[in-house]
Design a protein around this motif. Structure first.
Motif, PDB file in Angstrom:
ATOM      1  N   ALA A 176      78.188  14.025  44.758  1.00  0.00           N
ATOM      2  CA  ALA A 176      79.558  14.370  44.376  1.00  0.00           C
ATOM      3  C   ALA A 176      79.961  15.706  44.989  1.00  0.00           C
ATOM      4  N   PHE A 177      79.018  16.650  45.023  1.00  0.00           N
ATOM      5  CA  PHE A 177      79.277  17.924  45.704  1.00  0.00           C
ATOM      6  C   PHE A 177      79.579  17.668  47.183  1.00  0.00           C
ATOM      7  N   GLN A 178      78.788  16.800  47.810  1.00  0.00           N
ATOM      8  CA  GLN A 178      79.008  16.481  49.218  1.00  0.00           C
ATOM      9  C   GLN A 178      80.372  15.833  49.439  1.00  0.00           C
ATOM     10  N   SER A 179      80.835  15.047  48.471  1.00  0.00           N
ATOM     11  CA  SER A 179      82.135  14.392  48.627  1.00  0.00           C
ATOM     12  C   SER A 179      83.281  15.399  48.606  1.00  0.00           C
ATOM     13  N   LEU A 180      83.049  16.577  48.029  1.00  0.00           N
ATOM     14  CA  LEU A 180      84.026  17.672  48.079  1.00  0.00           C
ATOM     15  C   LEU A 180      83.810  18.542  49.315  1.00  0.00           C
ATOM     16  N   TYR A 181      82.566  18.739  49.673  1.00  0.00           N
ATOM     17  CA  TYR A 181      82.168  19.639  50.756  1.00  0.00           C
ATOM     18  C   TYR A 181      82.569  19.086  52.137  1.00  0.00           C
ATOM     19  N   ILE A 182      82.327  17.794  52.356  1.00  0.00           N
ATOM     20  CA  ILE A 182      82.545  17.204  53.677  1.00  0.00           C
ATOM     21  C   ILE A 182      84.011  17.249  54.124  1.00  0.00           C
ATOM     22  N   PRO A 183      84.972  16.876  53.271  1.00  0.00           N
ATOM     23  CA  PRO A 183      86.363  16.953  53.725  1.00  0.00           C
ATOM     24  C   PRO A 183      86.803  18.377  54.057  1.00  0.00           C
ATOM     25  N   LYS A 184      86.297  19.355  53.311  1.00  0.00           N
ATOM     26  CA  LYS A 184      86.734  20.736  53.538  1.00  0.00           C
ATOM     27  C   LYS A 184      85.923  21.430  54.625  1.00  0.00           C
ATOM     28  N   VAL A 185      84.627  21.543  54.420  1.00  0.00           N
ATOM     29  CA  VAL A 185      83.802  22.400  55.266  1.00  0.00           C
ATOM     30  C   VAL A 185      83.567  21.767  56.644  1.00  0.00           C
ATOM     31  N   LEU A 186      83.435  20.454  56.699  1.00  0.00           N
ATOM     32  CA  LEU A 186      83.211  19.785  57.981  1.00  0.00           C
ATOM     33  C   LEU A 186      84.506  19.249  58.597  1.00  0.00           C
ATOM     34  N   VAL A 195      88.500  10.599  46.975  1.00  0.00           N
ATOM     35  CA  VAL A 195      87.192  11.104  46.546  1.00  0.00           C
ATOM     36  C   VAL A 195      87.075  10.879  45.045  1.00  0.00           C
ATOM     37  N   VAL A 196      85.971  10.258  44.626  1.00  0.00           N
ATOM     38  CA  VAL A 196      85.640  10.148  43.207  1.00  0.00           C
ATOM     39  C   VAL A 196      84.279  10.818  43.030  1.00  0.00           C
ATOM     40  N   ALA A 197      84.260  11.929  42.333  1.00  0.00           N
ATOM     41  CA  ALA A 197      83.046  12.747  42.218  1.00  0.00           C
ATOM     42  C   ALA A 197      82.544  12.720  40.777  1.00  0.00           C
ATOM     43  N   LEU A 198      81.307  12.280  40.594  1.00  0.00           N
ATOM     44  CA  LEU A 198      80.692  12.225  39.264  1.00  0.00           C
ATOM     45  C   LEU A 198      79.811  13.453  39.055  1.00  0.00           C
ATOM     46  N   ALA A 199      80.256  14.345  38.209  1.00  0.00           N
ATOM     47  CA  ALA A 199      79.488  15.523  37.798  1.00  0.00           C
ATOM     48  C   ALA A 199      78.978  16.364  38.960  1.00  0.00           C
ATOM     49  N   PRO A 200      79.834  16.787  39.858  1.00  0.00           N
ATOM     50  CA  PRO A 200      79.363  17.665  40.938  1.00  0.00           C
ATOM     51  C   PRO A 200      79.104  19.078  40.426  1.00  0.00           C
ATOM     52  N   PRO A 201      78.094  19.769  40.931  1.00  0.00           N
ATOM     53  CA  PRO A 201      77.910  21.188  40.587  1.00  0.00           C
ATOM     54  C   PRO A 201      78.841  22.052  41.446  1.00  0.00           C
TER      55      PRO A 201
END
Length: 333
Positions: A176-186, A195-201
């Motif tokens: 879930a963290f990666q699903s937030l990280y990839i669109p922004k950072v990469l 994006v559907v993120a389940l309990a990302p840190p």
């Protein structure tokens, strides 16, 4: 010449060959690798093979000891499936779904519930095991940045295979963290629709909690071997103040053109505090499971296997046609 007319051969696993008799008293005909749900034609003969699979394309027939071969046949395509590379998205489900597992887990195991449920709902869904430090099947332990590169390659493979311009991401825990990280950072926001993120840190969590996630999502003995032999760079990345957390939180997290849903559980004892999952930005829908199902005790790991959470995911992927959420009692782990 012997002609086989509308012979049906059930195929439920890849055979070396299937032998049938065309008619009473006729020579035995052997069909090799004839793809299910397709007509295999070879000279004057054809067979209609039905069943589950999609095993490939080479067709050959033996008639009276003589071999007659045919050009490779196209594998049957489907408009829904889980890890089915013949799947082609339908007009009602145009975006394939990439499922990203959590720390210490693997794709098929982490999404044994969600993957088939999405396929049954008409999606082409795919998963992979990323971030392995060794041949041991324990994923997600290497540095977040390195795992993200592997995942973007997988996203591009799915896009190329399906012909879709964008995919939806469903991630659990580190995934879930990666699903937030990839669109922004990469810079992949142009290739992501939802994006559907389940309990990302999202804003970081404790090292102890991350190690416990790895043990619970993976096979404990194997996870122990990996953590002892290779360490856990991903854990260092995801603690409060960790490098990957800092990169994600430097400026706005949500990206234009991407629709975000973040789902967490008030009963989560591994990614803490539970509010660390949420992103307080416009365009992001944050929700606790208990907002809809107040009695569901589902924990962090259980989110990936809870039927009401699965329906919430489907509703987030298709918000114009939401289905009813029937509350259940998820695993309190």
């Amino acid at each position: 010449m012997i002609r086989i007319d509308a012979v049906r051969i059930p195929v439920f696993r890849r055979p070396d060959s299937i032998q049938i008799a065309a008619t009473r008293g006729s020579p035995v005909i052997t069909v090799i690798y004839c793809p299910p749900s397709s007509h295999c034609r070879f000279g004057g003969h054809y067979a209609h093979v039905v069943g589950e699979g999609g095993y490939g394309a080479v067709v050959a027939v033996v008639v009276g000891g003589l071999l007659a071969s045919a050009a490779p046949a196209a594998a049957a395509t489907r408009s829904s499936g889980f890890d089915d590379w013949s799947c082609r998205p339908s007009s009602t489900r145009p975006d394939p779904v990439v499922l990203i597992h959590g720390l210490g887990g693997n794709g098929p195991g982490n999404f044994a519930t969600i993957g088939p449920a999405l396929a049954a709902a008409g999606y082409c869904a795919y998963t992979t095991t990323y971030g392995q430090a060794s041949a041991i099947p324990v994923g997600g332990t290497i540095a977040i940045a390195d795992s993200a590169v592997q995942l973007t390659a997988f996203i591009d493979r799915v896009r190329q295979s399906t012909g879709a311009s964008k995919v939806d991401l469903v991630g659990h825990s580190e995934g879930a963290f990666q699903s937030l990280y990839i669109p922004k950072v990469l810079g992949y926001s142009g290739r992501i629709h939802r994006v559907v993120a389940l309990a990302p840190p999202t804003h970081g969590t404790t090292f102890a909690g991350l190690v416990n996630i790895a043990y619970l999502l993976g096979a404990r003995d194997l996870v122990g071997q990996v953590l002892t032999g290779f360490g856990c760079p991903a854990c260092n990345d995801l603690i409060t103040g960790g490098p990957a957390v800092a990169r994600l939180n430097a400026g706005r997290i949500s990206q234009p053109g991407v629709d975000y849903t973040i789902i967490a559980s008030r009963s989560d004892e591994l990614v803490t505090p539970t509010s660390t999952a949420f992103v307080a930005e416009s365009g992001v829908h944050n929700a606790y499971v208990q907002n809809t199902c107040p009695l569901d005790p589902v924990g962090h790991v259980g989110l990936a296997f809870d039927s009401d959470v699965t329906q919430m995911i489907k509703n987030a992927l298709d918000p114009t046609h939401p289905g009813r959420v029937f509350c259940s009692f998820g695993l309190p782990l």
